[in-house]
Design a protein around this motif. Structure first.
Motif, PDB file in Angstrom:
ATOM      1  N   SER A 130       0.827  -1.202   0.000  1.00 49.00           N
ATOM      2  CA  SER A 130       0.000   0.000   0.000  1.00 49.00           C
ATOM      3  C   SER A 130       0.864   1.255   0.000  1.00 49.00           C
ATOM      4  CB  SER A 130      -0.888   0.045   1.247  1.00 49.00           C
ATOM      5  OG  SER A 130      -1.800  -1.009   1.248  1.00 49.00           O
ATOM      6  N   MET A 131       0.228   2.347  -0.388  1.00 46.49           N
ATOM      7  CA  MET A 131       0.844   3.660  -0.267  1.00 46.49           C
ATOM      8  C   MET A 131      -0.149   4.532   0.482  1.00 46.49           C
ATOM      9  SD  MET A 131       1.969   6.485  -3.143  1.00 46.49           S
ATOM     10  CE  MET A 131       0.310   6.940  -3.569  1.00 46.49           C
ATOM     11  N   ILE A 132       0.343   5.269   1.443  1.00 49.59           N
ATOM     12  CA  ILE A 132      -0.507   6.169   2.208  1.00 49.59           C
ATOM     13  C   ILE A 132       0.182   7.522   2.321  1.00 49.59           C
ATOM     14  CG2 ILE A 132       0.402   5.380   4.423  1.00 49.59           C
ATOM     15  CD1 ILE A 132      -2.416   5.799   5.588  1.00 49.59           C
ATOM     16  N   LEU A 133      -0.588   8.581   2.158  1.00 53.32           N
ATOM     17  CA  LEU A 133      -0.092   9.936   2.384  1.00 53.32           C
ATOM     18  C   LEU A 133      -0.670  10.403   3.707  1.00 53.32           C
ATOM     19  CD1 LEU A 133       0.363   9.660  -0.731  1.00 53.32           C
ATOM     20  CD2 LEU A 133      -0.041  12.104  -0.852  1.00 53.32           C
ATOM     21  N   ILE A 134       0.198  10.789   4.619  1.00 56.54           N
ATOM     22  CA  ILE A 134      -0.204  11.271   5.931  1.00 56.54           C
ATOM     23  C   ILE A 134       0.189  12.738   6.034  1.00 56.54           C
ATOM     24  CG2 ILE A 134       0.191  11.049   8.408  1.00 56.54           C
ATOM     25  CD1 ILE A 134       0.521   8.066   7.992  1.00 56.54           C
ATOM     26  N   ASP A 135      -0.776  13.565   6.412  1.00 53.64           N
ATOM     27  CA  ASP A 135      -0.553  14.999   6.532  1.00 53.64           C
ATOM     28  C   ASP A 135       0.656  15.279   7.424  1.00 53.64           C
ATOM     29  OD1 ASP A 135      -1.131  17.650   8.222  1.00 53.64           O
ATOM     30  OD2 ASP A 135      -2.030  17.857   6.230  1.00 53.64           O
ATOM     31  N   TYR A 136       1.512  16.167   6.967  1.00 56.86           N
ATOM     32  CA  TYR A 136       2.751  16.484   7.678  1.00 56.86           C
ATOM     33  C   TYR A 136       2.492  17.064   9.063  1.00 56.86           C
ATOM     34  CZ  TYR A 136       7.441  18.253   8.524  1.00 56.86           C
ATOM     35  OH  TYR A 136       8.676  18.493   9.072  1.00 56.86           O
ATOM     36  N   ASP A 137       1.479  17.892   9.191  1.00 57.96           N
ATOM     37  CA  ASP A 137       1.228  18.604  10.444  1.00 57.96           C
ATOM     38  C   ASP A 137       0.290  17.855  11.394  1.00 57.96           C
ATOM     39  OD1 ASP A 137       2.793  20.909   9.653  1.00 57.96           O
ATOM     40  OD2 ASP A 137       1.130  21.429   8.325  1.00 57.96           O
ATOM     41  N   THR A 138      -0.770  17.235  10.851  1.00 55.69           N
ATOM     42  CA  THR A 138      -1.799  16.635  11.704  1.00 55.69           C
ATOM     43  C   THR A 138      -1.680  15.119  11.828  1.00 55.69           C
ATOM     44  OG1 THR A 138      -3.356  16.344   9.863  1.00 55.69           O
ATOM     45  CG2 THR A 138      -3.426  18.460  11.076  1.00 55.69           C
ATOM     46  N   PHE A 139      -0.892  14.495  10.982  1.00 53.85           N
ATOM     47  CA  PHE A 139      -0.707  13.041  10.951  1.00 53.85           C
ATOM     48  C   PHE A 139      -2.027  12.309  10.680  1.00 53.85           C
ATOM     49  CE2 PHE A 139       2.965  14.613  13.182  1.00 53.85           C
ATOM     50  CZ  PHE A 139       3.995  13.899  12.592  1.00 53.85           C
ATOM     51  N   VAL A 140      -2.883  12.921   9.875  1.00 57.16           N
ATOM     52  CA  VAL A 140      -4.145  12.318   9.451  1.00 57.16           C
ATOM     53  C   VAL A 140      -3.984  11.854   8.004  1.00 57.16           C
ATOM     54  CG1 VAL A 140      -6.582  12.819   8.958  1.00 57.16           C
ATOM     55  CG2 VAL A 140      -5.497  13.762  10.999  1.00 57.16           C
ATOM     56  N   ARG A 141      -4.623  10.728   7.678  1.00 54.24           N
ATOM     57  CA  ARG A 141      -4.538  10.178   6.324  1.00 54.24           C
ATOM     58  C   ARG A 141      -5.150  11.151   5.314  1.00 54.24           C
ATOM     59  NH1 ARG A 141      -7.542   4.832   5.808  1.00 54.24           N
ATOM     60  NH2 ARG A 141      -9.261   6.230   6.218  1.00 54.24           N
ATOM     61  N   VAL A 142      -4.387  11.421   4.260  1.00 50.99           N
ATOM     62  CA  VAL A 142      -4.845  12.263   3.160  1.00 50.99           C
ATOM     63  C   VAL A 142      -5.315  11.381   2.015  1.00 50.99           C
ATOM     64  CG1 VAL A 142      -4.094  13.950   1.412  1.00 50.99           C
ATOM     65  CG2 VAL A 142      -3.298  14.159   3.782  1.00 50.99           C
ATOM     66  N   TYR A 143      -4.612  10.255   1.797  1.00 52.03           N
ATOM     67  CA  TYR A 143      -4.893   9.379   0.661  1.00 52.03           C
ATOM     68  C   TYR A 143      -4.289   8.014   0.956  1.00 52.03           C
ATOM     69  CZ  TYR A 143      -4.767   7.570  -4.124  1.00 52.03           C
ATOM     70  OH  TYR A 143      -4.916   6.813  -5.248  1.00 52.03           O
ATOM     71  N   GLU A 144      -4.929   6.974   0.434  1.00 50.51           N
ATOM     72  CA  GLU A 144      -4.389   5.632   0.572  1.00 50.51           C
ATOM     73  C   GLU A 144      -4.825   4.784  -0.618  1.00 50.51           C
ATOM     74  OE1 GLU A 144      -4.632   1.806   3.638  1.00 50.51           O
ATOM     75  OE2 GLU A 144      -5.586   3.695   4.186  1.00 50.51           O
ATOM     76  N   ARG A 145      -3.920   3.921  -1.073  1.00 47.05           N
ATOM     77  CA  ARG A 145      -4.263   2.986  -2.143  1.00 47.05           C
ATOM     78  C   ARG A 145      -3.328   1.789  -2.093  1.00 47.05           C
ATOM     79  NH1 ARG A 145      -1.196   2.951  -7.153  1.00 47.05           N
ATOM     80  NH2 ARG A 145       0.388   4.547  -7.095  1.00 47.05           N
ATOM     81  N   GLY A 146      -3.802   0.690  -2.654  1.00 47.92           N
ATOM     82  CA  GLY A 146      -2.957  -0.488  -2.806  1.00 47.92           C
ATOM     83  C   GLY A 146      -2.058  -0.301  -4.008  1.00 47.92           C
ATOM     84  N   LEU A 147      -0.881  -0.875  -3.944  1.00 45.10           N
ATOM     85  CA  LEU A 147       0.064  -0.773  -5.047  1.00 45.10           C
ATOM     86  C   LEU A 147       0.011  -2.020  -5.896  1.00 45.10           C
ATOM     87  CD1 LEU A 147       3.167   0.624  -3.132  1.00 45.10           C
ATOM     88  CD2 LEU A 147       1.579   1.887  -4.551  1.00 45.10           C
ATOM     89  N   SER A 148       0.207  -1.854  -7.189  1.00 46.29           N
ATOM     90  CA  SER A 148       0.304  -3.019  -8.060  1.00 46.29           C
ATOM     91  C   SER A 148       1.657  -3.685  -7.821  1.00 46.29           C
ATOM     92  CB  SER A 148       0.139  -2.602  -9.520  1.00 46.29           C
ATOM     93  OG  SER A 148       1.162  -1.723  -9.914  1.00 46.29           O
ATOM     94  N   PRO A 149       1.800  -4.956  -8.172  1.00 49.08           N
ATOM     95  CA  PRO A 149       3.047  -5.687  -7.870  1.00 49.08           C
ATOM     96  C   PRO A 149       4.320  -5.059  -8.436  1.00 49.08           C
ATOM     97  CG  PRO A 149       1.343  -7.187  -8.601  1.00 49.08           C
ATOM     98  CD  PRO A 149       0.802  -5.808  -8.773  1.00 49.08           C
ATOM     99  N   ASN A 150       4.236  -4.310  -9.542  1.00 45.88           N
ATOM    100  CA  ASN A 150       5.454  -3.749 -10.137  1.00 45.88           C
ATOM    101  C   ASN A 150       5.758  -2.341  -9.662  1.00 45.88           C
ATOM    102  OD1 ASN A 150       3.288  -2.655 -11.424  1.00 45.88           O
ATOM    103  ND2 ASN A 150       4.069  -2.908 -13.501  1.00 45.88           N
ATOM    104  N   GLU A 151       5.018  -1.806  -8.679  1.00 47.28           N
ATOM    105  CA  GLU A 151       5.310  -0.458  -8.162  1.00 47.28           C
ATOM    106  C   GLU A 151       6.222  -0.540  -6.964  1.00 47.28           C
ATOM    107  OE1 GLU A 151       2.172   2.769  -8.535  1.00 47.28           O
ATOM    108  OE2 GLU A 151       0.977   0.958  -8.309  1.00 47.28           O
TER     109      GLU A 151
END
Length: 151
Positions: A130-151
């Motif tokens: 998976s890839m997750i973006l966590i806000d720099y200041d609040t540490f809250v999830r901004v975005y999340e997705r599963g990665l394909s096998p070649n990423e």
């Protein structure tokens, strides 16, 4: 006469194949060279604006951004090389971001870098498929997705 026609036809085929190969290589390498030149110009502009900037990287999410740092400051730049935002280096907390990703969202960090979300700087964490973006200041999830096998 037939032998001459066959040779002429063979030569024309060879010329045609060479022309196709030449045009193909121009269409492939041309845009890449333009892209490399634009990247170099953007990086030079950033280095001129912020003396001594290090670790310049790019991140593409909603749009392309550049990240870099000096001894005291973290910088995020837009695609034109203009500063979007800054943070003090002392605010950088990779270990907290990793803990939040694991404890709150169930993602064990294999890699963590800085990036930019929709409207804010983020920690970009990749791990457990998976890839997750966590806000720099609040540490809250901004975005999340599963990665394909070649990423």
């Amino acid at each position: 006469m037939k032998g001459l026609n066959r040779r002429f036809t063979a030569v024309l085929w060879i010329v045609l194949i060479l022309l196709i190969c030449t045009f193909w290589s121009l269409f492939i390498s041309g845009p890449n060279r333009v892209h490399e030149q634009v990247e170099a110009q953007n990086e030079a502009k950033i280095q001129k604006k912020v003396k001594g900037i290090q670790g310049l990287t790019t991140h593409v999410f909603d749009y392309k951004t550049y990240q870099g740092y000096t001894k005291k400051t973290l910088y995020w730049f837009n695609v034109k090389g203009n500063v979007i935002t800054t943070r003090k280096m002392s605010t950088l907390n990779y270990s907290k971001a990793k803990k939040v990703a694991k404890n709150k969202y169930g993602i064990k960090a294999d890699e963590i870098v800085l990036g930019y979300g929709y409207n804010n700087p983020c920690y970009v964490i990749m791990g457990d498929g998976s890839m997750i973006l966590i806000d720099y200041d609040t540490f809250v999830r901004v975005y999340e997705r599963g990665l394909s096998p070649n990423e």
